[in-house]
Design a protein around this motif. Structure first.
Motif, PDB file in Angstrom:
ATOM      1  N   UNK A   1      -9.584  -4.004 -12.601  1.00 22.80           N
ATOM      2  CA  UNK A   1     -11.289  -4.554 -12.315  1.00 22.80           C
ATOM      3  C   UNK A   1     -11.600  -4.124 -10.827  1.00 22.80           C
ATOM      4  N   UNK A   2     -10.628  -4.302  -9.914  1.00 24.03           N
ATOM      5  CA  UNK A   2     -11.114  -4.278  -8.577  1.00 24.03           C
ATOM      6  C   UNK A   2     -10.635  -3.078  -7.930  1.00 24.03           C
ATOM      7  N   UNK A   3      -9.588  -2.504  -8.515  1.00 22.69           N
ATOM      8  CA  UNK A   3      -8.889  -1.374  -7.808  1.00 22.69           C
ATOM      9  C   UNK A   3      -7.340  -1.705  -7.187  1.00 22.69           C
ATOM     10  N   UNK A   4      -6.694  -0.810  -6.676  1.00 25.93           N
ATOM     11  CA  UNK A   4      -5.443  -1.081  -6.126  1.00 25.93           C
ATOM     12  C   UNK A   4      -5.564  -2.029  -5.097  1.00 25.93           C
ATOM     13  N   UNK A   5      -4.776  -3.051  -5.123  1.00 27.26           N
ATOM     14  CA  UNK A   5      -5.050  -4.217  -3.905  1.00 27.26           C
ATOM     15  C   UNK A   5      -3.726  -4.447  -3.706  1.00 27.26           C
ATOM     16  N   UNK A   6      -3.534  -5.221  -2.493  1.00 24.15           N
ATOM     17  CA  UNK A   6      -2.391  -5.827  -1.889  1.00 24.15           C
ATOM     18  C   UNK A   6      -2.731  -7.300  -2.375  1.00 24.15           C
ATOM     19  N   UNK A   7      -1.892  -7.864  -3.230  1.00 22.70           N
ATOM     20  CA  UNK A   7      -2.015  -9.254  -3.612  1.00 22.70           C
ATOM     21  C   UNK A   7      -1.305 -10.510  -2.855  1.00 22.70           C
ATOM     22  N   UNK A   8      -1.886 -11.401  -2.369  1.00 19.37           N
ATOM     23  CA  UNK A   8      -1.516 -12.409  -1.599  1.00 19.37           C
ATOM     24  C   UNK A   8      -1.634 -13.691  -2.407  1.00 19.37           C
ATOM     25  N   UNK A   9      -0.666 -14.380  -2.591  1.00 19.55           N
ATOM     26  CA  UNK A   9      -0.776 -15.957  -3.179  1.00 19.55           C
ATOM     27  C   UNK A   9      -1.582 -16.717  -2.336  1.00 19.55           C
ATOM     28  N   UNK A  10      -1.761 -17.843  -3.168  1.00 16.36           N
ATOM     29  CA  UNK A  10      -2.738 -19.032  -2.349  1.00 16.36           C
ATOM     30  C   UNK A  10      -2.009 -19.494  -1.186  1.00 16.36           C
ATOM     31  N   UNK A  11      -2.659 -19.739  -0.252  1.00 14.64           N
ATOM     32  CA  UNK A  11      -2.011 -20.206   1.108  1.00 14.64           C
ATOM     33  C   UNK A  11      -1.578 -19.367   2.009  1.00 14.64           C
ATOM     34  N   UNK A  12      -1.447 -18.071   1.529  1.00 12.72           N
ATOM     35  CA  UNK A  12      -0.829 -16.879   2.153  1.00 12.72           C
ATOM     36  C   UNK A  12       0.747 -16.780   2.228  1.00 12.72           C
ATOM     37  N   UNK A  13       1.300 -17.700   1.316  1.00 11.87           N
ATOM     38  CA  UNK A  13       2.622 -18.082   1.318  1.00 11.87           C
ATOM     39  C   UNK A  13       3.517 -16.829   0.556  1.00 11.87           C
TER      40      UNK A  13
END
Length: 288
Positions: free
Chosen positions: A133-145
């Protein structure tokens, strides 16, 4: 990107700590990088670098997530596109609350998903949908953890190595801050995390994050799973609100009601009960 590093230490002149025989300092990480601030800035820095090749950081949070607000501000400053996946599709089409309003003002694209979809948000199939949907992304979980966020918090512990602090306390929501902090402390120091919520095994989550970041468990740390919950995550307890107002009046520091107000309320109760040895220097992290 600007930051006030290392973040300042503030010694508290408080008769409750004196009666307990304890020297108490605040690690003012909330002043580290306004408006991102604190552990959020430490966690986000390495993740922002990871996102540079694609120019897109995608992350997650609840409707009042300070992490989403921080990620939006940090992404804007870094010149990155940000997408926030928000728990609660019932919020779609409604007027945004102040937290999400600020995130949107900083350029974050917001998508609201159901609570059932939230449970599988980090599964490969769900991540593939976001990337389509948004394109190649670096995915970060909630809280940045994640592992990068944990390694970003090691500097917090390192900044406290040489001040004679035997005990460093912090609030724990996802485990990332505690995982990195404890790894950065000296061998004679220990960290104590006060859980801000009761519906997760935060000690196990902290161990898992340390294994992911460092290949094993590091530092001397424990989690108090009960003392600072005060009815549940995000809930307001009258005794904490009273403590928060009194603390601001005494020391001029406004505490976050979800994390640091509960942390310090529980810490002072521990001091009053004799739960910290006389002569200890204690540092409380105000993460912002």
């Amino acid at each position: 990107m600007r930051s006030l590093s290392p973040s300042p230490l503030q010694e508290l002149d408080d008769e409750r700590a004196r009666r307990a025989g304890v020297r108490l300092l605040l690690k003012r990480d909330d002043l580290l990088h306004p408006p991102v601030s604190g552990s959020k800035w430490r966690k986000l820095q390495p993740n922002l670098e990871r996102a540079r090749p694609t120019g897109l950081l995608l992350t997650f949070g609840g409707a009042y997530s300070s992490h989403l607000r921080a990620a939006a501000a940090a992404g804007r400053e870094a010149g990155l596109r940000t997408v926030g996946i928000v728990r609660g599709d019932e919020l779609r089409g409604r007027e945004l609350n102040p937290v999400l309003t600020q995130a949107a003002a900083d350029g974050m694209e917001l998508e609201f998903i159901s609570r059932s979809a939230w449970r599988s948000r980090m599964e490969p199939e769900a991540l593939a949908v976001w990337r389509d949907r948004y394109g190649p992304a670096w995915v970060v979980p909630e809280g940045g953890s994640n592992a990068d966020g944990v390694r970003g918090c090691v500097s917090l512990g390192e900044e406290l190595r040489d001040i004679g602090a035997g005990l460093v306390v912090c609030s724990v929501g996802t485990g990332g801050l505690l995982a990195g902090l404890a790894a950065g402390l000296g061998p004679d120091q220990r960290a104590l995390g006060f859980a801000a919520l009761a519906h997760a095994d935060l000690a196990e989550e902290t161990r898992a994050l340390q294994r992911e970041a460092f290949g094993g468990v590091r530092g001397h740390w424990t989690v108090d799973a009960e003392a600072a919950v005060f009815g549940g995550y995000g809930r307001r307890a009258p005794e904490v609100d009273a403590f928060r107002g009194d603390f601001e009046g005494r020391h001029g520091v406004v505490l976050d009601p979800t994390y640091e107000a509960k942390l310090l309320c529980a810490l002072f109760a521990r001091l009053q009960a004799g739960g910290v040895a006389h002569g200890t220097t204690v540092v409380a992290v105000v993460a912002g």
